[in-house]
Structure formats: structure tokens, C-alpha cells
Design an enzyme around this catalytic site. Structure first.
Site, PDB file in Angstrom:
ATOM      1  N   ARG A  38      97.109  63.460  72.215  1.00 12.32           N
ATOM      2  CA  ARG A  38      98.227  63.564  71.258  1.00 12.32           C
ATOM      3  C   ARG A  38      97.695  63.565  69.817  1.00 12.32           C
ATOM      4  NH1 ARG A  38      99.670  63.885  75.534  1.00 12.32           N
ATOM      5  NH2 ARG A  38      99.538  66.020  74.812  1.00 12.32           N
ATOM      6  N   SER A  51     117.196  63.332  70.762  1.00 12.87           N
ATOM      7  CA  SER A  51     118.202  63.291  71.830  1.00 12.87           C
ATOM      8  C   SER A  51     119.025  62.006  71.761  1.00 12.87           C
ATOM      9  CB  SER A  51     117.512  63.382  73.193  1.00 12.87           C
ATOM     10  OG  SER A  51     116.630  62.285  73.357  1.00 12.87           O
ATOM     11  N   HIS A 104     108.334  53.840  65.681  1.00 13.99           N
ATOM     12  CA  HIS A 104     107.527  53.742  66.902  1.00 13.99           C
ATOM     13  C   HIS A 104     106.028  53.766  66.615  1.00 13.99           C
ATOM     14  CE1 HIS A 104     111.260  55.407  69.238  1.00 13.99           C
ATOM     15  NE2 HIS A 104     111.395  54.148  68.872  1.00 13.99           N
TER      16      HIS A 104
HETATM   17  N1  APR Z   1     114.688  71.730  65.816  1.00 13.56           N
HETATM   18  C1  APR Z   1     115.511  70.667  65.914  1.00 13.56           C
HETATM   19  N2  APR Z   1     115.685  69.975  67.061  1.00 13.56           N
HETATM   20  C2  APR Z   1     114.991  70.386  68.136  1.00 13.56           C
HETATM   21  C3  APR Z   1     114.108  71.491  68.107  1.00 13.56           C
HETATM   22  C4  APR Z   1     113.969  72.182  66.873  1.00 13.56           C
HETATM   23  N3  APR Z   1     113.169  73.246  66.746  1.00 13.56           N
HETATM   24  N4  APR Z   1     113.577  71.656  69.355  1.00 13.56           N
HETATM   25  C5  APR Z   1     114.097  70.673  70.114  1.00 13.56           C
HETATM   26  N5  APR Z   1     114.956  69.908  69.396  1.00 13.56           N
HETATM   27  C6  APR Z   1     115.742  68.730  69.813  1.00 13.56           C
HETATM   28  C7  APR Z   1     116.186  68.730  71.258  1.00 13.56           C
HETATM   29  O1  APR Z   1     117.390  69.471  71.429  1.00 13.56           O
HETATM   30  C8  APR Z   1     116.385  67.229  71.503  1.00 13.56           C
HETATM   31  O2  APR Z   1     117.717  66.815  71.164  1.00 13.56           O
HETATM   32  O3  APR Z   1     114.918  67.603  69.670  1.00 13.56           O
HETATM   33  C9  APR Z   1     115.384  66.575  70.539  1.00 13.56           C
HETATM   34  C10 APR Z   1     114.179  65.975  71.203  1.00 13.56           C
HETATM   35  O4  APR Z   1     114.569  64.889  71.998  1.00 13.56           O
HETATM   36  P1  APR Z   1     113.475  63.995  72.746  1.00 13.56           P
HETATM   37  O5  APR Z   1     112.477  64.864  73.416  1.00 13.56           O
HETATM   38  O6  APR Z   1     114.216  63.014  73.582  1.00 13.56           O
HETATM   39  O7  APR Z   1     112.695  63.258  71.533  1.00 13.56           O
HETATM   40  P2  APR Z   1     113.145  61.972  70.716  1.00 13.56           P
HETATM   41  O8  APR Z   1     114.615  61.873  70.625  1.00 13.56           O
HETATM   42  O9  APR Z   1     112.355  61.997  69.447  1.00 13.56           O
HETATM   43  O10 APR Z   1     112.588  60.809  71.643  1.00 13.56           O
HETATM   44  C11 APR Z   1     112.774  59.477  71.231  1.00 13.56           C
HETATM   45  O11 APR Z   1     111.489  58.692  73.073  1.00 13.56           O
HETATM   46  O12 APR Z   1     109.665  58.937  74.484  1.00 13.56           O
HETATM   47  C12 APR Z   1     110.165  58.293  73.388  1.00 13.56           C
HETATM   48  O13 APR Z   1     108.953  57.138  71.807  1.00 13.56           O
HETATM   49  C13 APR Z   1     109.319  58.448  72.167  1.00 13.56           C
HETATM   50  O14 APR Z   1     110.036  58.512  69.853  1.00 13.56           O
HETATM   51  C14 APR Z   1     110.271  59.039  71.151  1.00 13.56           C
HETATM   52  C15 APR Z   1     111.635  58.620  71.691  1.00 13.56           C
END
Ligand code: APR
Length: 230
Positions: A57, A173, A105
Site C-alpha cells: 500500500r 461508503s 485512521h
Molecule cells: N469519486 C468519488 N467517489 C468515488 C469514486 C470517485 N472517483 N470512486 C469510488 N467512489 C466512492 C464509492 O462509490 C464508495 O462510496 O468511494 C466510496 C468508497 O467506499 P469504501 O471503499 O468503503 O471506502 P471508505 O468509505 O473510505 O472506507 C472506510 O474502511 O476499510 C476501512 O479503514 C478503511 O478508511 C477505510 C474505511
């Protein structure tokens, strides 16, 4: 007094920099089991595997560049009092020039002592290895918050969210607490804006949802805010 903008970002803000999100299809948690790499138990069981996962990462982060969304958020500071609260462990907000950043985080470019999380060090390069120790002689681990660990910055983040005039949520998300609960600290009448191509369902007063990718939608939003708040 300047208008206070608080921005909560997740993996989606860095997606267009080439860093994988967690829960999208082809996201990181599709290829890995969280409990193998991102928990204290994983670290107990197989620390080398955990180090390897975060080394990969870190390599990705060091090879990535901020995208137009990160740079646009920096521009907001020309007119507003801005705090970025990020769930991301990358350093792309820093590299785009944002001044006030809270890493809920942790951050992958730093290590911390295995026995005292307050002992935090910069990592030179992408590799952190077994055998590298803190000043107390204990193993160094990535300076990130794992599932099952407390989130030390959450109280500060909640206090800042409670002072926001505008609260912008980008690319998350909202599946992981306590970060996902921050929006509940935002004053009822303050404007809430979500930027996400697949926005999570949120129930809030004065909410605007922009269904778009951060790299395009955030610069547009920032332009509008800078223009409208003369
Ligand atoms: N622009 C904006 N949003 C986007 C894009 C983009 N180009 N591509 C994807 N997304 C959105 C998706 O639709 C989704 O809602 O980004 C979000 C990513 O969600 P997750 O993968 O769940 O990431 P996140 O919410 O940051 O996760 C939270 O979970 O695993 C842990 O510690 C880790 O900080 C992380 C936490």
C-alpha cells in the site's frame, strides 16, 4: 469570521489517483480478508504478512499523485476556514497543500511502536520490516488504525464537525464507524453536500447529493463555492 467548511473524505477521493477503494468491485477487500491484514489479531498471528500488505500500500501511495479533487480542496482555503477529516491513510491531501488535515485512521508513511502507540516515526521509503524497532526496543508497525482499535482523533473530529457551516462528504461508503457518524454532529441547519458516483443513503436536513466522480465534481463544486461566497 470566515465560513467554516469541513470536508470528510474516503477512499473515493483518491480513486482517480490510482489507489484502490475498499468496497467497490475490485476494491481492496475483494482481494484480501480484513481479518488477515487489518486487525490486532492478524498482527499477533502473522506480522510479516501484515507488514507486506502495508508495504505494498505504501509503495502504491508513494507512486501516486494527488488528483484535481485534492488540489481543489486546497483552493477552498483562499476564502474559507477549512479542515479536511480523512479516513484515508495516504498523504495526498498533504501533497496537494491542504493545511488542516485530521487522519482518523492514521497515515501509512509513519510507523508506531508496538507497545506505545504514541511513539510515532517517519518511514523513509516504502518498506517497514520486522526487526525495525522503536526507541524502547519494540517492533515498529504501521501507524494506522485497525479494525477493533479505538480511533483517538474522533473526539477532535466531532468537535470540528459540530462547528461546520458547510460539511462536504467525498468518496466514502459511510460503512465504517465512528467516522460515518460524524455527519450527525453537524448543526441541523448547516449545508451538507455528498460527492460520490454511488452515494450512500443519508438522512439529513439541508442535504445536496452530487452523483459524480471526485476528480471532476469537486473542482466544479469548489468553483461554485468560491464564486457564491464573495
Ligand atoms: N469519486 C468519488 N467517489 C468515488 C469514486 C470517485 N472517483 N470512486 C469510488 N467512489 C466512492 C464509492 O462509490 C464508495 O462510496 O468511494 C466510496 C468508497 O467506499 P469504501 O471503499 O468503503 O471506502 P471508505 O468509505 O473510505 O472506507 C472506510 O474502511 O476499510 C476501512 O479503514 C478503511 O478508511 C477505510 C474505511
Amino acid at each position: 469570521m470566515k465560513t467554516k467548511i469541513v470536508v470528510l473524505t474516503g477512499a473515493g477521493v483518491s480513486a482517480e489517483s490510482g489507489l484502490k477503494t475498499f468496497r467497490d468491485s475490485d476494491g481492496l477487500w475483494e482481494g484480501y480478508n480484513v481479518y488477515d491484514v487489518a486487525t490486532p489479531e492478524a498482527w499477533e498471528r502473522n506480522p510479516s504478512m501484515v507488514q507486506d500488505f502495508y508495504n505494498m500500500r505504501r509503495k502504491d501511495v508513494l507512486g501516486a499523485e494527488p488528483n484535481p479533487a485534492h488540489y481543489a480542496l486546497r483552493l477552498l482555503e483562499d476564502k474559507f476556514d477549512v479542515t479536511v477529516i480523512t479516513q484515508n491513510i495516504d498523504n495526498l491531501h498533504e501533497r496537494a497543500g491542504s493545511s488542516n488535515i485530521i487522519h482518523l485512521h492514521g497515515i501509512i508513511t509513519k510507523s508506531q511502536s508496538d507497545i506505545n502507540p504514541k511513539l510515532v516515526y517517519d518511514i523513509a521509503g516504502w518498506e517497514l520490516n520486522m526487526g525495525e524497532t522503536c526507541e524502547l526496543g519494540s517492533q515498529l508497525r504501521p501507524h494506522v488504525v485497525w479494525f477493533g482499535e479505538s480511533v483517538p482523533m474522533i473526539e477532535k473530529a466531532a468537535a470540528i464537525a459540530s462547528k461546520s457551516d458547510i460539511f462536504i462528504v467525498i468518496g466514502t461508503s459511510l460503512a465504517v464507524y465512528p467516522a460515518a457518524g460524524l455527519i450527525n454532529f453537524v448543526p441541523y441547519s448547516s449545508q451538507k453536500i455528498i460527492v460520490d458516483p454511488n452515494s450512500p443513503a443519508v438522512n439529513a436536513n439541508n442535504l445536496r447529493v452530487i452523483n459524480g466522480r471526485a476528480g471532476k465534481a469537486v473542482p466544479q463544486l469548489v468553483n461554485d463555492l468560491l464564486r457564491d461566497f464573495e
